[in-house]
Scaffold this motif. Structure first.
Motif, PDB file in Angstrom:
ATOM      1  N   LEU A  93      -0.295   0.937   8.063  1.00 37.66           N
ATOM      2  CA  LEU A  93      -0.464  -0.007   9.169  1.00 37.66           C
ATOM      3  C   LEU A  93      -1.719   0.308   9.969  1.00 37.66           C
ATOM      4  O   LEU A  93      -2.460  -0.587  10.374  1.00 37.66           O
ATOM      5  CB  LEU A  93       0.764   0.015  10.081  1.00 37.66           C
ATOM      6  CG  LEU A  93       1.999  -0.727   9.563  1.00 37.66           C
ATOM      7  CD1 LEU A  93       3.207  -0.424  10.441  1.00 37.66           C
ATOM      8  CD2 LEU A  93       1.761  -2.225   9.489  1.00 37.66           C
ATOM      9  N   HIS A  94      -1.973   1.582  10.204  1.00 32.08           N
ATOM     10  CA  HIS A  94      -3.181   1.955  10.938  1.00 32.08           C
ATOM     11  C   HIS A  94      -4.439   1.647  10.124  1.00 32.08           C
ATOM     12  O   HIS A  94      -5.512   1.422  10.677  1.00 32.08           O
ATOM     13  CB  HIS A  94      -3.141   3.443  11.285  1.00 32.08           C
ATOM     14  CG  HIS A  94      -2.267   3.756  12.459  1.00 32.08           C
ATOM     15  ND1 HIS A  94      -2.580   3.388  13.736  1.00 32.08           N
ATOM     16  CD2 HIS A  94      -1.066   4.386  12.528  1.00 32.08           C
ATOM     17  CE1 HIS A  94      -1.620   3.785  14.560  1.00 32.08           C
ATOM     18  NE2 HIS A  94      -0.690   4.392  13.852  1.00 32.08           N
ATOM     19  N   THR A  95      -4.300   1.621   8.801  1.00 34.11           N
ATOM     20  CA  THR A  95      -5.445   1.348   7.932  1.00 34.11           C
ATOM     21  C   THR A  95      -5.770  -0.141   7.876  1.00 34.11           C
ATOM     22  O   THR A  95      -6.935  -0.533   7.924  1.00 34.11           O
ATOM     23  CB  THR A  95      -5.164   1.854   6.501  1.00 34.11           C
ATOM     24  OG1 THR A  95      -4.938   3.265   6.542  1.00 34.11           O
ATOM     25  CG2 THR A  95      -6.343   1.563   5.581  1.00 34.11           C
ATOM     26  N   VAL A  96      -4.729  -0.980   7.785  1.00 37.29           N
ATOM     27  CA  VAL A  96      -4.965  -2.412   7.554  1.00 37.29           C
ATOM     28  C   VAL A  96      -4.977  -3.245   8.823  1.00 37.29           C
ATOM     29  O   VAL A  96      -5.354  -4.413   8.793  1.00 37.29           O
ATOM     30  CB  VAL A  96      -3.915  -3.005   6.577  1.00 37.29           C
ATOM     31  CG1 VAL A  96      -3.951  -2.271   5.258  1.00 37.29           C
ATOM     32  CG2 VAL A  96      -2.506  -2.949   7.176  1.00 37.29           C
ATOM     33  N   SER A  97      -4.565  -2.670   9.962  1.00 36.75           N
ATOM     34  CA  SER A  97      -4.489  -3.436  11.197  1.00 36.75           C
ATOM     35  C   SER A  97      -5.509  -2.921  12.202  1.00 36.75           C
ATOM     36  O   SER A  97      -5.444  -1.773  12.638  1.00 36.75           O
ATOM     37  CB  SER A  97      -3.080  -3.345  11.798  1.00 36.75           C
ATOM     38  OG  SER A  97      -3.058  -3.953  13.068  1.00 36.75           O
ATOM     39  N   TYR A  98      -6.427  -3.778  12.600  1.00 37.65           N
ATOM     40  CA  TYR A  98      -7.427  -3.404  13.586  1.00 37.65           C
ATOM     41  C   TYR A  98      -6.854  -3.342  14.997  1.00 37.65           C
ATOM     42  O   TYR A  98      -7.428  -2.746  15.891  1.00 37.65           O
ATOM     43  CB  TYR A  98      -8.590  -4.399  13.567  1.00 37.65           C
ATOM     44  CG  TYR A  98      -9.355  -4.383  12.278  1.00 37.65           C
ATOM     45  CD1 TYR A  98     -10.158  -3.304  11.943  1.00 37.65           C
ATOM     46  CD2 TYR A  98      -9.256  -5.433  11.375  1.00 37.65           C
ATOM     47  CE1 TYR A  98     -10.864  -3.274  10.755  1.00 37.65           C
ATOM     48  CE2 TYR A  98      -9.957  -5.409  10.181  1.00 37.65           C
ATOM     49  CZ  TYR A  98     -10.760  -4.326   9.881  1.00 37.65           C
ATOM     50  OH  TYR A  98     -11.443  -4.300   8.698  1.00 37.65           O
ATOM     51  N   THR A  99      -5.703  -3.979  15.186  1.00 39.04           N
ATOM     52  CA  THR A  99      -5.124  -4.025  16.526  1.00 39.04           C
ATOM     53  C   THR A  99      -3.817  -3.256  16.619  1.00 39.04           C
ATOM     54  O   THR A  99      -3.065  -3.408  17.557  1.00 39.04           O
ATOM     55  CB  THR A  99      -4.883  -5.484  16.945  1.00 39.04           C
ATOM     56  OG1 THR A  99      -4.129  -6.147  15.924  1.00 39.04           O
ATOM     57  CG2 THR A  99      -6.188  -6.210  17.158  1.00 39.04           C
ATOM     58  N   HIS A 100      -3.554  -2.439  15.610  1.00 33.49           N
ATOM     59  CA  HIS A 100      -2.312  -1.664  15.620  1.00 33.49           C
ATOM     60  C   HIS A 100      -2.548  -0.387  16.425  1.00 33.49           C
ATOM     61  O   HIS A 100      -2.744   0.695  15.903  1.00 33.49           O
ATOM     62  CB  HIS A 100      -1.894  -1.325  14.188  1.00 33.49           C
ATOM     63  CG  HIS A 100      -0.501  -0.780  14.098  1.00 33.49           C
ATOM     64  ND1 HIS A 100       0.616  -1.565  14.248  1.00 33.49           N
ATOM     65  CD2 HIS A 100      -0.047   0.479  13.895  1.00 33.49           C
ATOM     66  CE1 HIS A 100       1.694  -0.826  14.116  1.00 33.49           C
ATOM     67  NE2 HIS A 100       1.331   0.416  13.911  1.00 33.49           N
ATOM     68  N   LEU A 101      -2.528  -0.529  17.759  1.00 33.92           N
ATOM     69  CA  LEU A 101      -2.855   0.588  18.639  1.00 33.92           C
ATOM     70  C   LEU A 101      -1.755   1.628  18.681  1.00 33.92           C
ATOM     71  O   LEU A 101      -2.008   2.800  18.930  1.00 33.92           O
ATOM     72  CB  LEU A 101      -3.125   0.064  20.059  1.00 33.92           C
ATOM     73  CG  LEU A 101      -4.253  -0.966  20.163  1.00 33.92           C
ATOM     74  CD1 LEU A 101      -4.403  -1.435  21.606  1.00 33.92           C
ATOM     75  CD2 LEU A 101      -5.569  -0.373  19.667  1.00 33.92           C
ATOM     76  N   ARG A 102      -0.549   1.183  18.417  1.00 34.45           N
ATOM     77  CA  ARG A 102       0.571   2.114  18.489  1.00 34.45           C
ATOM     78  C   ARG A 102       1.651   1.661  17.534  1.00 34.45           C
ATOM     79  O   ARG A 102       1.982   0.490  17.477  1.00 34.45           O
ATOM     80  CB  ARG A 102       1.129   2.157  19.913  1.00 34.45           C
ATOM     81  CG  ARG A 102       2.337   3.073  20.071  1.00 34.45           C
ATOM     82  CD  ARG A 102       2.862   2.981  21.496  1.00 34.45           C
ATOM     83  NE  ARG A 102       4.070   3.775  21.648  1.00 34.45           N
ATOM     84  CZ  ARG A 102       4.842   3.725  22.720  1.00 34.45           C
ATOM     85  NH1 ARG A 102       4.527   2.937  23.720  1.00 34.45           N
ATOM     86  NH2 ARG A 102       5.923   4.469  22.807  1.00 34.45           N
ATOM     87  N   ALA A 103       2.175   2.578  16.732  1.00 31.88           N
ATOM     88  CA  ALA A 103       3.269   2.233  15.818  1.00 31.88           C
ATOM     89  C   ALA A 103       4.574   2.294  16.592  1.00 31.88           C
ATOM     90  O   ALA A 103       4.999   3.352  17.023  1.00 31.88           O
ATOM     91  CB  ALA A 103       3.306   3.217  14.654  1.00 31.88           C
ATOM     92  N   HIS A 104       5.180   1.129  16.797  1.00 30.50           N
ATOM     93  CA  HIS A 104       6.433   1.066  17.541  1.00 30.50           C
ATOM     94  C   HIS A 104       7.588   1.285  16.582  1.00 30.50           C
ATOM     95  O   HIS A 104       7.730   0.555  15.607  1.00 30.50           O
ATOM     96  CB  HIS A 104       6.592  -0.313  18.215  1.00 30.50           C
ATOM     97  CG  HIS A 104       5.543  -0.588  19.228  1.00 30.50           C
ATOM     98  ND1 HIS A 104       5.646  -0.137  20.523  1.00 30.50           N
ATOM     99  CD2 HIS A 104       4.374  -1.251  19.146  1.00 30.50           C
ATOM    100  CE1 HIS A 104       4.575  -0.525  21.201  1.00 30.50           C
ATOM    101  NE2 HIS A 104       3.790  -1.209  20.385  1.00 30.50           N
ATOM    102  N   GLU A 105       8.370   2.294  16.850  1.00 31.26           N
ATOM    103  CA  GLU A 105       9.503   2.609  15.984  1.00 31.26           C
ATOM    104  C   GLU A 105      10.788   2.442  16.762  1.00 31.26           C
ATOM    105  O   GLU A 105      10.968   3.038  17.817  1.00 31.26           O
ATOM    106  CB  GLU A 105       9.354   4.053  15.490  1.00 31.26           C
ATOM    107  CG  GLU A 105      10.403   4.456  14.494  1.00 31.26           C
ATOM    108  CD  GLU A 105      10.084   5.815  13.885  1.00 31.26           C
ATOM    109  OE1 GLU A 105      10.950   6.688  13.963  1.00 31.26           O
ATOM    110  OE2 GLU A 105       8.976   5.998  13.377  1.00 31.26           O
ATOM    111  N   TYR A 164       0.839  -1.202   0.000  1.00 34.16           N
ATOM    112  CA  TYR A 164       0.000   0.000   0.000  1.00 34.16           C
ATOM    113  C   TYR A 164       0.873   1.251   0.000  1.00 34.16           C
ATOM    114  O   TYR A 164       0.609   2.215  -0.726  1.00 34.16           O
ATOM    115  CB  TYR A 164      -0.904  -0.012   1.226  1.00 34.16           C
ATOM    116  CG  TYR A 164      -1.964   1.055   1.239  1.00 34.16           C
ATOM    117  CD1 TYR A 164      -3.247   0.812   0.752  1.00 34.16           C
ATOM    118  CD2 TYR A 164      -1.689   2.327   1.742  1.00 34.16           C
ATOM    119  CE1 TYR A 164      -4.215   1.797   0.768  1.00 34.16           C
ATOM    120  CE2 TYR A 164      -2.654   3.322   1.756  1.00 34.16           C
ATOM    121  CZ  TYR A 164      -3.925   3.044   1.267  1.00 34.16           C
ATOM    122  OH  TYR A 164      -4.876   4.028   1.277  1.00 34.16           O
ATOM    123  N   ALA A 165       1.942   1.241   0.808  1.00 36.82           N
ATOM    124  CA  ALA A 165       2.795   2.422   0.933  1.00 36.82           C
ATOM    125  C   ALA A 165       3.736   2.605  -0.260  1.00 36.82           C
ATOM    126  O   ALA A 165       4.045   3.728  -0.651  1.00 36.82           O
ATOM    127  CB  ALA A 165       3.605   2.341   2.222  1.00 36.82           C
TER     128      ALA A 165
END
Length: 204
Positions: free
Chosen positions: A187-199, A25-26
């Motif tokens: 990731l926020h679009t395709v993941s229902y459980t991606h509460l926080r993007a860990h970098e 997607y990206a």
């Protein structure tokens, strides 16, 4: 790897499928042309449909004595670009489900010469970075991870080959050819459980 091998990695909790969707997607504008290994996971087809992409397929070599698909070879990637110079990304699986590894370094060189992005589904290769590679790589009988071989985005299923909870996965961003912000948004679009993007800066 070396600390510079992976610039950023994103931890995921719903498998490498989420990472594959986000990576494609990206990396690929709506309606873009992509070169896809014919033995990729069905999540790649899902991403192609979601983005309205135009796929051209690269067939892996056959391993006749084992009746399985082998590696993607660089000259076939070059042929794909000769036919479709507008290819935005090349997507392949390495290792395959049978353990076949493609020459990611040479494929990356081809893709980058043409201005493309190389996305590697390394779902079954999360253990590769931990191989104790000595001066002679053959001593370990394991190849290097695509993370350090020139791929731009690498997705790993940690739970397949490492002691991790089911559906643990990671998305490695290894170059600046794809925006980190686009990856995060995807990731926020395709993941229902991606509460926080860990970098995290990679220092494995």
């Amino acid at each position: 790897y070396s600390s510079a091998a992976s610039d950023v990695y994103k931890r995921q909790v719903n498998g490498s499928t989420c990472g594959i969707l986000a990576a494609i997607y990206a990396a690929c504008p709506q309606g873009a042309t992509v070169a896809v290994a014919r033995n990729t996971h069905k999540s790649v087809a899902h991403a192609i449909m979601l983005r309205g992409l135009k796929p051209t397929y690269i067939y892996p070599q056959n391993v006749d004595n084992l009746c399985i698909s082998g590696q993607i070879i660089p000259k076939d990637v070059e042929k794909a670009y000769e036919q479709y110079p507008e290819i935005a990304a090349v997507i392949l699986t390495s290792p395959t489900y049978e353990g076949i590894v493609s020459n990611i370094r040479q494929i990356a060189d081809v893709v980058h010469v043409h201005g493309g992005v190389l996305i590697v589904d390394e779902a079954h290769g999360a253990h590769l970075p931990y191989a104790n590679h000595g001066a002679n790589q053959e001593e370990t009988y394991l190849p290097y991870s695509a993370v350090r071989e020139g791929a731009d985005i690498v997705i790993q299923s940690l739970h397949k080959t490492l002691p991790c909870l089911t559906q643990s996965a990671a998305l490695h961003i290894c170059s600046d050819r794809v925006s980190v912000k686009k990856i995060e948004r995807a990731l926020h679009t395709v993941s229902y459980t991606h509460l926080r993007a860990h970098e995290t800066k990679a220092n494995l």
